[in-house]
Design a protein around this motif. Structure first.
Motif, PDB file in Angstrom:
ATOM      1  N   GLU A  19       0.778  -1.185  -0.038  1.00  6.88           N
ATOM      2  CA  GLU A  19       0.126   0.160   0.070  1.00  6.88           C
ATOM      3  C   GLU A  19       0.776   1.269   0.046  1.00  6.88           C
ATOM      4  OE1 GLU A  19      -2.859  -0.387   3.334  1.00  6.88           O
ATOM      5  OE2 GLU A  19      -4.106  -1.965   2.165  1.00  6.88           O
ATOM      6  N   SER A  20       2.156   1.024   0.705  1.00  5.83           N
ATOM      7  CA  SER A  20       2.668   2.210   0.734  1.00  5.83           C
ATOM      8  C   SER A  20       3.538   2.683  -0.562  1.00  5.83           C
ATOM      9  CB  SER A  20       3.913   2.267   1.922  1.00  5.83           C
ATOM     10  OG  SER A  20       4.961   1.207   1.444  1.00  5.83           O
ATOM     11  N   GLY A  21       3.555   1.604  -1.212  1.00  2.00           N
ATOM     12  CA  GLY A  21       4.383   1.831  -2.530  1.00  2.00           C
ATOM     13  C   GLY A  21       5.872   1.873  -2.562  1.00  2.00           C
ATOM     14  N   VAL A  22       6.452   1.567  -1.389  1.00  5.51           N
ATOM     15  CA  VAL A  22       8.013   1.613  -1.304  1.00  5.51           C
ATOM     16  C   VAL A  22       8.531   0.565  -1.576  1.00  5.51           C
ATOM     17  CG1 VAL A  22       9.646   1.713   0.790  1.00  5.51           C
ATOM     18  CG2 VAL A  22       7.558   3.198   0.770  1.00  5.51           C
ATOM     19  N   LYS A  23       9.803   0.651  -2.218  1.00  2.00           N
ATOM     20  CA  LYS A  23      10.442  -0.699  -2.574  1.00  2.00           C
ATOM     21  C   LYS A  23      11.075  -1.076  -1.655  1.00  2.00           C
ATOM     22  CE  LYS A  23       9.371   0.252  -6.929  1.00  2.00           C
ATOM     23  NZ  LYS A  23       8.103  -0.615  -7.552  1.00  2.00           N
ATOM     24  N   ASN A  24      11.805  -2.310  -1.996  1.00  2.00           N
ATOM     25  CA  ASN A  24      12.424  -3.275  -0.712  1.00  2.00           C
ATOM     26  C   ASN A  24      13.700  -2.558  -0.625  1.00  2.00           C
ATOM     27  OD1 ASN A  24      10.269  -5.129  -0.743  1.00  2.00           O
ATOM     28  ND2 ASN A  24      11.487  -6.782  -1.449  1.00  2.00           N
ATOM     29  N   LYS A  25      14.346  -2.151  -1.876  1.00  2.00           N
ATOM     30  CA  LYS A  25      15.507  -1.436  -1.591  1.00  2.00           C
ATOM     31  C   LYS A  25      15.940  -0.256  -0.892  1.00  2.00           C
ATOM     32  CE  LYS A  25      19.450   0.362  -4.561  1.00  2.00           C
ATOM     33  NZ  LYS A  25      19.799   0.566  -6.067  1.00  2.00           N
ATOM     34  N   TYR A  26      14.747   0.461  -0.680  1.00  2.00           N
ATOM     35  CA  TYR A  26      14.404   1.656   0.243  1.00  2.00           C
ATOM     36  C   TYR A  26      14.318   1.291   1.659  1.00  2.00           C
ATOM     37  CZ  TYR A  26      12.283   5.518   2.610  1.00  2.00           C
ATOM     38  OH  TYR A  26      12.110   6.682   3.677  1.00  2.00           O
ATOM     39  N   ILE A  27      13.518   0.251   1.848  1.00  2.00           N
ATOM     40  CA  ILE A  27      13.679  -0.277   3.215  1.00  2.00           C
ATOM     41  C   ILE A  27      14.913  -0.952   3.722  1.00  2.00           C
ATOM     42  CG2 ILE A  27      12.590  -2.168   4.815  1.00  2.00           C
ATOM     43  CD1 ILE A  27      10.102  -1.925   2.824  1.00  2.00           C
ATOM     44  N   ALA A  28      15.675  -1.770   2.665  1.00  2.00           N
ATOM     45  CA  ALA A  28      16.961  -2.205   3.086  1.00  2.00           C
ATOM     46  C   ALA A  28      18.019  -1.157   3.381  1.00  2.00           C
ATOM     47  CB  ALA A  28      17.339  -3.090   1.868  1.00  2.00           C
ATOM     48  N   ASN A  29      17.940  -0.058   2.727  1.00  2.00           N
ATOM     49  CA  ASN A  29      18.913   0.989   2.855  1.00  2.00           C
ATOM     50  C   ASN A  29      18.570   1.924   4.104  1.00  2.00           C
ATOM     51  OD1 ASN A  29      20.381   0.641   0.428  1.00  2.00           O
ATOM     52  ND2 ASN A  29      19.045   2.264  -0.583  1.00  2.00           N
ATOM     53  N   LYS A  30      17.150   1.907   4.616  1.00  2.00           N
ATOM     54  CA  LYS A  30      16.837   2.620   5.711  1.00  2.00           C
ATOM     55  C   LYS A  30      17.394   1.914   6.935  1.00  2.00           C
ATOM     56  CE  LYS A  30      14.186   5.875   6.085  1.00  2.00           C
ATOM     57  NZ  LYS A  30      14.600   7.290   6.530  1.00  2.00           N
ATOM     58  N   ILE A  31      17.241   0.475   6.900  1.00  2.00           N
ATOM     59  CA  ILE A  31      17.517  -0.321   8.096  1.00  2.00           C
ATOM     60  C   ILE A  31      18.908  -1.105   8.147  1.00  2.00           C
ATOM     61  CG2 ILE A  31      15.068  -0.657   8.478  1.00  2.00           C
ATOM     62  CD1 ILE A  31      15.381  -3.618   7.589  1.00  2.00           C
ATOM     63  N   GLY A  32      19.510  -0.894   7.132  1.00  2.00           N
ATOM     64  CA  GLY A  32      20.973  -1.381   6.927  1.00  2.00           C
ATOM     65  C   GLY A  32      21.309  -2.768   6.614  1.00  2.00           C
ATOM     66  N   VAL A  33      20.269  -3.036   5.779  1.00  2.00           N
ATOM     67  CA  VAL A  33      20.485  -4.770   5.637  1.00  2.00           C
ATOM     68  C   VAL A  33      20.394  -4.834   4.005  1.00  2.00           C
ATOM     69  CG1 VAL A  33      19.510  -5.649   7.484  1.00  2.00           C
ATOM     70  CG2 VAL A  33      18.087  -5.009   5.727  1.00  2.00           C
ATOM     71  N   SER A  34      20.611  -6.063   3.380  1.00  2.00           N
ATOM     72  CA  SER A  34      20.898  -6.121   2.090  1.00  2.00           C
ATOM     73  C   SER A  34      19.378  -5.975   1.623  1.00  2.00           C
ATOM     74  CB  SER A  34      21.552  -7.246   1.478  1.00  2.00           C
ATOM     75  OG  SER A  34      20.703  -8.488   1.854  1.00  2.00           O
ATOM     76  N   GLU A  35      19.261  -5.716   0.288  1.00  2.74           N
ATOM     77  CA  GLU A  35      17.668  -5.968  -0.360  1.00  2.74           C
ATOM     78  C   GLU A  35      17.434  -7.610  -0.440  1.00  2.74           C
ATOM     79  OE1 GLU A  35      15.452  -4.868  -4.540  1.00  2.74           O
ATOM     80  OE2 GLU A  35      17.704  -4.020  -4.228  1.00  2.74           O
ATOM     81  N   GLN A  36      18.271  -8.286  -0.695  1.00  4.50           N
ATOM     82  CA  GLN A  36      18.180  -9.702  -0.839  1.00  4.50           C
ATOM     83  C   GLN A  36      17.483 -10.220   0.718  1.00  4.50           C
ATOM     84  OE1 GLN A  36      20.975  -8.281  -1.781  1.00  4.50           O
ATOM     85  NE2 GLN A  36      21.040  -8.753  -3.765  1.00  4.50           N
ATOM     86  N   TYR A  37      18.001  -9.528   1.736  1.00  6.79           N
ATOM     87  CA  TYR A  37      17.565 -10.104   3.053  1.00  6.79           C
ATOM     88  C   TYR A  37      16.238  -9.828   3.139  1.00  6.79           C
ATOM     89  CZ  TYR A  37      17.629 -10.811   8.004  1.00  6.79           C
ATOM     90  OH  TYR A  37      17.388 -11.202   9.398  1.00  6.79           O
ATOM     91  N   ILE A  38      15.707  -8.540   2.904  1.00  7.56           N
ATOM     92  CA  ILE A  38      14.237  -7.982   2.960  1.00  7.56           C
ATOM     93  C   ILE A  38      13.496  -8.971   2.090  1.00  7.56           C
ATOM     94  CG2 ILE A  38      12.843  -5.922   2.424  1.00  7.56           C
ATOM     95  CD1 ILE A  38      14.285  -5.403   4.910  1.00  7.56           C
ATOM     96  N   SER A  39      13.969  -9.303   1.002  1.00  2.22           N
ATOM     97  CA  SER A  39      13.244 -10.032   0.271  1.00  2.22           C
ATOM     98  C   SER A  39      13.043 -11.502   0.802  1.00  2.22           C
ATOM     99  CB  SER A  39      13.814 -10.426  -1.341  1.00  2.22           C
ATOM    100  OG  SER A  39      13.544  -9.052  -1.903  1.00  2.22           O
ATOM    101  N   LEU A  40      14.086 -11.802   1.529  1.00  2.00           N
ATOM    102  CA  LEU A  40      13.801 -13.199   2.211  1.00  2.00           C
ATOM    103  C   LEU A  40      13.006 -13.227   3.257  1.00  2.00           C
ATOM    104  CD1 LEU A  40      17.411 -14.498   2.421  1.00  2.00           C
ATOM    105  CD2 LEU A  40      15.576 -15.353   0.871  1.00  2.00           C
ATOM    106  N   ILE A  41      12.946 -12.069   3.912  1.00  2.00           N
ATOM    107  CA  ILE A  41      12.148 -11.828   5.030  1.00  2.00           C
ATOM    108  C   ILE A  41      10.599 -12.046   4.680  1.00  2.00           C
ATOM    109  CG2 ILE A  41      11.344 -10.431   6.999  1.00  2.00           C
ATOM    110  CD1 ILE A  41      14.005  -9.606   7.506  1.00  2.00           C
TER     111      ILE A  41
END
Length: 69
Positions: A19-41
């Motif tokens: 709903e937010s339209g935010v990309k995984n890359k943005y979240i990953a950068n904000k919390i200091g993890v890889s985009e791949q890790y966010i995708s796995l979660i």
């Protein structure tokens, strides 16, 4: 041992992200993890923990308590 997260916390989180339209890359950068890790979660291949849901919630600007039991 019971979880502090709701049983459907992952589903709720995915819905909020969609709903937010935010990309995984943005979240990953904000919390200091890889985009791949966010995708796995988000795909359920890695465990969603309370500390990660709190960090992701802050990155999205939403109240983390909606995910707690």
């Amino acid at each position: 041992m019971s979880s502090v997260l709701k049983p459907d916390a992952l589903e709720l989180l995915n819905k909020e992200i969609d709903e937010s339209g935010v990309k995984n890359k943005y979240i990953a950068n904000k919390i200091g993890v890889s985009e791949q890790y966010i995708s796995l979660i988000l795909s359920g291949k890695r465990k969603l923990t309370a500390d990660k849901v709190i960090a992701i919630s802050k990155a999205l600007g939403i109240d983390y308590r909606i995910f707690l039991s």
